[in-house]
Every structure is written in C-alpha cells, then in structure tokens.
Design a protein around this motif. Structure first.
Motif, mmCIF file in Angstrom:
data_model
loop_
_atom_site.group_PDB
_atom_site.id
_atom_site.type_symbol
_atom_site.label_atom_id
_atom_site.label_comp_id
_atom_site.label_asym_id
_atom_site.label_seq_id
_atom_site.Cartn_x
_atom_site.Cartn_y
_atom_site.Cartn_z
ATOM 1 N N THR A 493 -34.079 -10.519 -89.632
ATOM 2 C CA THR A 493 -33.145 -9.764 -90.448
ATOM 3 C C THR A 493 -31.723 -10.208 -90.138
ATOM 4 O O THR A 493 -31.447 -10.716 -89.046
ATOM 5 N N GLY A 494 -30.841 -9.998 -91.085
ATOM 6 C CA GLY A 494 -29.433 -10.268 -90.860
ATOM 7 C C GLY A 494 -28.663 -9.038 -90.442
ATOM 8 O O GLY A 494 -27.435 -9.097 -90.256
ATOM 9 N N ASP A 495 -29.364 -7.917 -90.263
ATOM 10 C CA ASP A 495 -28.722 -6.662 -89.874
ATOM 11 C C ASP A 495 -28.241 -6.756 -88.422
ATOM 12 O O ASP A 495 -29.056 -6.858 -87.488
ATOM 13 N N ILE A 496 -26.929 -6.722 -88.227
ATOM 14 C CA ILE A 496 -26.357 -6.920 -86.892
ATOM 15 C C ILE A 496 -26.804 -5.823 -85.933
ATOM 16 O O ILE A 496 -27.173 -6.094 -84.777
ATOM 17 N N LYS A 497 -26.784 -4.577 -86.388
ATOM 18 C CA LYS A 497 -27.166 -3.471 -85.511
ATOM 19 C C LYS A 497 -28.641 -3.545 -85.132
ATOM 20 O O LYS A 497 -29.007 -3.284 -83.971
ATOM 21 N N LEU A 498 -29.483 -3.907 -86.087
ATOM 22 C CA LEU A 498 -30.910 -4.012 -85.785
ATOM 23 C C LEU A 498 -31.170 -5.151 -84.815
ATOM 24 O O LEU A 498 -31.965 -5.009 -83.868
ATOM 25 N N ASN A 499 -30.519 -6.272 -85.000
ATOM 26 C CA ASN A 499 -30.697 -7.388 -84.064
ATOM 27 C C ASN A 499 -30.215 -7.019 -82.669
ATOM 28 O O ASN A 499 -30.814 -7.429 -81.668
ATOM 29 N N ALA A 500 -29.132 -6.238 -82.583
ATOM 30 C CA ALA A 500 -28.656 -5.790 -81.275
ATOM 31 C C ALA A 500 -29.665 -4.856 -80.623
ATOM 32 O O ALA A 500 -29.897 -4.921 -79.401
ATOM 33 N N ALA A 501 -30.277 -3.988 -81.418
ATOM 34 C CA ALA A 501 -31.287 -3.075 -80.874
ATOM 35 C C ALA A 501 -32.512 -3.845 -80.396
ATOM 36 O O ALA A 501 -33.103 -3.521 -79.347
ATOM 37 N N ARG A 502 -32.903 -4.874 -81.158
ATOM 38 C CA ARG A 502 -34.034 -5.699 -80.724
ATOM 39 C C ARG A 502 -33.700 -6.451 -79.438
ATOM 40 O O ARG A 502 -34.549 -6.578 -78.535
#
Length: 697
Positions: A493-502
């Motif tokens: 995903t390109g979602d910055i917040k989701l990538n940070a959570a992962r």
C-alpha cells in the motif's frame, strides 16, 4: 579404449574411493543377484564398459580398478527379481546412481524410460519397462575430496550465543547486485555477502537442502522447478546447480570463508525419504539397488509407508541404511567441515519397525554415541504426517527443536488475539512446558517467527490470505491459517500511516524473538523487508517470488535488527541455558523471574486468563543455580504492550541502582538513556527493554 581389469578390492569404505593408484567401488544390496559397474567417457555421454563387481562380502558388492582417476564418470546396474508384490523392483535396464557418489554431473531429464515399469500399462507398476534409462540420467563422478583447509577452525559458537539465519543458497544471492556467480556457493562466500551477515550479527547460516535433489516431474511439466530442495537424490553430493564450475571444492571454499568470518554452516538435511516417490515414481538409485531394504513397505510390500507425505519413507531400521545416513553426516562434518544439521521431518527418523516414535530409536542412539556428530549442532523438525507425528519436546539431548508454538503464539499476540498473555509468557521464557525435562537446556527451543515454509515477516503483517496462484495448484497448497494480519489492506500500500504501523509491528515481533529465552532463528530477507507477494509455499518459485530482493531494502529495519542482535549478545540474561522459574537464587536470595502488572504489583491468577489483557511486564535475572562467575548483570525489565498506550511502574531499584532504557520499538532510533522516574509512559503496540545498572553519577 582401455581394457580395464577389475580385481576384488574391498568392502569398505562404501562408494567410489580413489587411493592414488586406482578406484575401489563398493555398493550395498541384499537382494541383487548381480551388480554391474558402468564406466563412461569423460563427457559422460558414452558407456564404454560394463563390468560386474566380482566380490560380495555380506551384502556389499565390490571391486577395484587400477589406473582409474578422479573425474571418471560411472553408474551402476543391478540385476535381481522384478517382483513388486514381494517388494523387489530390480531392472537391469536402468542406470542407477551410487548412493555414496560425491559428485553428480547434473539432474535427470524426465522421460518415461526413467520408470522401472511401463507407463500406461494396466496396473502399470507390476509391469517392467525394457528401455535403457542412461540417456536421461546424470553420471556419478569419482572425486578426491581433499582440500587445502589452511587454518580453518570451526567457530564452535556456544548454542547460548547462537543466532541462526535460515537461507536458500540461490534465493539469498541471486538478486544481490554486487556478487559474482549469483545463485551459487561462491556467491555466498563473496565479500558483500559476508559483510552483510557480519553486520547483521548472525553466528550460523542454516542452508536449505544443498545435497543433490530432483526437480519433480509435475513441476517441470508446469515450467517450474524444485526450489527448496526437499527431494534428495544423493546424500553425499552437493547439488550441481550451486556449483559454478562443477567442482565440489567450491562448497569447501564457502565453508572456509564463512568460518573465517565467524559464521557456522548448518545444513538442512532430508534423511526421511528420497526423491523416488511411491510405486509410481522413477527408478534412479535406491529403488533399483534394493527397494526392500532401503524403504519401509506396508504389509503388502508392493506399497510404501508414507509417513513423510512424499510417497516413501527411508528404512532407518535397516543397519546398512542407517549406516549410509551416519556415513553421510560424518562426511559433511569431517570432509566438508560443516557445523551442524537441521533434520527435516525428524519424527520420521525416530520411528521404530512398527511405526511408533521413540526418543531411543536406533537413529538417535547412533547419533548420541558418535564422537564426530555429538560435537556439532543438531536440530530437529519435530513432526511428520504419520500417526502420532507431532513430537515437539520429545527429542533427546543434545537435539534442539524447531518450535512452531513459538511462531504461532507470538504472531497471535501481536495480531491482537485475546487470551494470549499466558502463552506469550511461556514463549518468552523458553517454552519450559515442552523442553524443561531430561536435563535439556532452555536453548533447546529454536524460536522463529518465519521460516522458508510460510509467510515472510513482511507478508505476515501485509496479508490475511495466502496467494499461491503462481504454484499452479489453484491456491490449494500451503497453510491456510497463518495467524497473519494485513492491518486493513491486502498486500502493498502507499498509505504512509499503514506502512508505519506495519513497520512498528515488524519491530515488535523481531524484538520479541531476540528478547526471548531459547535459540533465535530468523529467515533470510526478513531483515531487509523482503516479501514473496503473499506466497506462503514458494517451494517451486526459483524466480523473483522466491529470491530475496536487495534493491530498496529497508535499511532502517536492518539497522534495528542488527542492534537487537548486538543487545542480545551483550546481555547473558537473554540467552540462559537454565530455565527461569521464579526461584530464589542462592547468591542473593532474590528471585530469577517476576511477572508484573503495569501498576507495579505482581500478576495474579486472574490476570493470566483475562481475555482482554494485552500487556505483559517481566523482570528477568540470572537463573537460579547458575554459577556465580556467570552472573555478570543484575536485571532486565521488559514490557510487551499489544494494546493501547499506558503507564507502567518500573520495579523498585535498590539504592545506588537505576533503570536504563535500551530499546523502545516506538522510537527505534532512541539511544540508551537513564530513566529517573518510577512510572513511564509506554506507547501503544510497542516493546521496551530496561537494564538495571549501577548509578555512577
């Protein structure tokens, strides 16, 4: 054409042995009536001689040919009854590989002539195929395996200090932008690879099977190959695909280079079955030499016991088959200098004649009395698909065991499953319920989050479902329950917040692994953020799916993982041999293990079963009974918070002592810092580690 003369030779050692003047050939078969040695031209294309081995001592056929040199290509043919109903499948038309061959020229080329029976005939395996299979078979090669080892010394890293790194030779190196001979042993021995492994801090690399293995026919027909290697063709020969120039010294060179870098070499070995499959499989070696001796057969000896799920099971209850396995293991230690073995489906190796598992089966007894093998690391995969096949914790010392309960428990805790506190506590302290018996150390548990079989760490936080479509089996293969969590979006995903959570969850999981008692193992590429696009069974993906991606590697996670490894190596409390059981220590009367609530009070019985509790706090000290000389530090306090942010009260520090924060997964770049307050704020979904230190201010 030379007219070779064969003489009696000797029955020992088995295999083709060059003595400086000629070659001795010795091969085992109980039921053969005749065993013929086939010699080939240097290119292996033309069979020049077929010579019957002239002598038989017991069940070993042998002969000696003066003047033969290393490099000679050869194979065998065995004549005897073709009586499948009696368990015999001799077919003199089939060229057979020497079970003790040190090198093979390549891999079989699939053709119906490789079958001992006539494909398509009624009750096909009862028929006998008359075609010569030599055209489609690789050749064995006489080898002189001597190597100039120089000052090579095995690192002999104590298991309590070991960090294992599981890797596929080609998968790890094929995509590396700076190595020469990618996909081979030489690539693994290259400076860029050694520098990476040293930076990471691992102490042992565990290689997926490198003994010669078969590309299964059903895979080849789909344009795929056997990538992992769990279909052994020869137990003494390195697989040709990993040899850049065909010389087995390349493997020895790799071992020497890894040793010089302080890294041990552990081989994943498959002695539970061979690549010949069931009665409908090919005749390549063992089946044609003595089917009834090499394999475990059912009460109807036409068929094979299949405790392995591959079609056959090696008969380690036969002394000569057990000898082959033991000779093979010693060869890899004494001649190739490896440092240990991981035994695939090791429960199968412990099955007695009637199929039941026993920790005192002949294989284990043979290993435990062997002066060569007891000095190397031994790791069991503690299951197979046979009756009573799950045997976690049942293996005798000095075996370590892959602990899948650790993998599943840690994944479920960080996924947010309820009621996981008690299980996580067990995993953090070495899974004593499984391993604290028979004098076994806490290091017996090989803890892992991921392995070759299953999701990578990145995929564990990125996919809810497996995506094995590329395997050509309609996505039916592979595990369906992976205890994974895509955190809201399936795949990248390109979602910055989701990538940070992962990224945070990956840090939490890696921190859990490296802060747990036991022996940690990580999967190659996890430290780089490697993904297999959701494929959790990449056994046939010798391509971008199965290869580690080095381009755009997650440097931050690599640095954080290396920091965790260094911290583990610096803190003996994290890697103890003795189990922690909340017992008082003789040296100071203090306990060695404390479980705390966030408010600083001891956990009670209700806490352990609370379905909504998402945080556990643990204080560890050197275990009771540990010699005083080994007690070099006071205490570590760790918080594993799978829930929302909260306040945590630190254990009271004695006068003159302070708590120093070393790890906070929410702030991965944080440098160690003193913690003057007794209550701290811990971020949601995070791990912290504090060390009790003397106050030098």
């Amino acid at each position: 054409m030379t007219n070779w003369t064969i003489t009696a030779g000797r029955a020992d050692p088995l295999g083709a042995t060059f003595d400086g003047e000629g070659v001795n050939f010795a091969v085992f078969s109980v039921h053969a009536r005749r065993v013929s040695l086939c010699l080939f031209t240097p290119d292996g294309r033309i069979e020049t001689h077929r010579i019957d081995l002239p002598e038989r001592d017991g069940d070993v056929w042998h002969g000696y040919i003066s003047g033969l040199r290393p490099g000679q290509c050869y194979g065998y043919r065995a004549d005897g009854p073709y009586a499948p109903a009696e368990g015999h499948r001799f077919n003199h038309n089939k060229l057979l590989l020497d079970p003790y061959a040190r090198r093979l020229t390549g891999h079989p080329v699939w053709h119906d002539a490789l079958m001992g029976y006539t494909v398509g005939a009624p009750e096909a395996d009862l028929s006998m195929d008359p075609r010569d299979s030599a055209k489609y078979m690789p050749r064995c090669v006489v080898e002189d395996p001597s190597f100039s080892w120089g000052n090579d010394r095995p690192p002999r890293t104590p298991i309590s200090q070991s960090i294992i790194y599981e890797a596929n030779v080609k998968g790890l190196t094929q995509n590396h932008p700076e190595v020469s001979h990618p996909g081979t042993f030489l690539a693994l021995a290259s400076d860029p690879m050694l520098e990476h492994l040293q930076k990471l801090g691992i102490t042992a690399i565990e290689l997926l099977p490198v003994q010669a293995f078969l590309n299964d026919r059903f895979l080849v027909e789909k344009g795929l190959v056997n990538f992992w290697g769990y279909q052994t063709l020869g137990f003494f020969a390195p697989d040709p695909r990993y040899l850049s120039g065909g010389d087995i010294s390349e493997f020895q060179h790799m071992v020497a280079r890894l040793h010089a870098a302080g890294i041990e070499v552990i081989l994943d070995v498959v002695y539970n079955h061979t690549c010949e499959g069931n009665q409908m499989g090919p005749t390549l070696s063992f089946r044609g030499l003595d089917n009834r001796s090499y394999y475990r057969l059912t009460d109807d000896p036409r068929y094979y016991i299949n405790d392995t799920g591959t079609g056959n099971t090696l008969n380690l209850n036969h002394p000569m088959v057990l000898r082959m396995v033991m000779d093979s293991l010693r060869y890899w230690v004494e001649v190739m200098h490896v440092d240990g073995f991981r035994f695939d489906l090791c429960a199968t190796l412990g099955r007695r004649v009637r199929g039941g598992f026993s920790s005192s089966a002949s294989f284990f007894d043979a290993i435990r009395q062997d002066p060569v093998l007891t000095r190397v690391k031994l790791i069991a995969e503690p299951w197979d698909i046979g009756p009573g096949g799950y045997q976690l914790g049942a293996f005798p010392p000095p075996f370590l065991e892959w602990n899948d309960k650790y993998r599943d428990g840690v994944r479920r805790f960080w996924r947010g499953d309820g009621g996981q506190i008690s299980d996580l506590a067990e995993r953090l302290t070495g899974s004593a319920r499984q391993f604290d018996h028979s004098g076994r150390p806490a290091t017996s548990s090989v803890n892992f989050l991921t392995a070759h079989d299953g999701f990578t760490l990145m995929d564990t936080v990125s996919y809810n479902q497996k995506h094995n479509e590329a395997n050509g089996e309609g996505n039916r293969d592979g595990h369906s329950e992976n205890f994974s969590d895509n955190m809201g979006v399936e795949g990248p995903t390109g979602d910055i917040k989701l990538n940070a959570a992962r990224a945070l969850r990956r840090r939490n999981m890696m921190a859990t692994l490296l802060l747990s008692q036991g022996t940690p193992m990580m999967l190659a590429g996890d430290e780089l953020g490697n993904s297999q696009s959701g494929n959790n069974n990449a056994y046939c993906q010798d391509n971008e799916i199965g290869w580690v991606v080095w381009k755009d590697a997650d440097q931050d996670f690599l640095d954080f993982t290396a920091r965790l490894v260094a911290l583990r190596r610096a803190h003996p409390i994290l890697r103890q041999k003795r189990f922690l059981h909340s017992r008082q220590r003789l040296v100071d009367g203090l306990g060695d293990l404390f479980w705390w609530r966030p408010d600083g009070t001891p956990m009670n019985a209700g806490d352990w079963t609370a379905p909504d509790l998402r945080v556990i706090c643990v204080e560890m000290r050197i275990a009771s009974g540990t010699p005083v000389y080994a007690q070099r530090e006071e205490a570590l306090f760790m918080v594993f918070n799978g829930g929302p942010a909260l306040s945590v009260t630190l254990p009271e520090a004695p006068a003159g002592w302070v708590w120093r924060l070393h790890i906070d997964t929410d702030r991965p770049l944080l440098m160690p810092s003193l913690t003057p307050r007794s209550t701290v704020q811990v971020a949601a979904q995070s791990v912290r580690l504090y060390e009790l230190e003397r106050d030098h201010d």
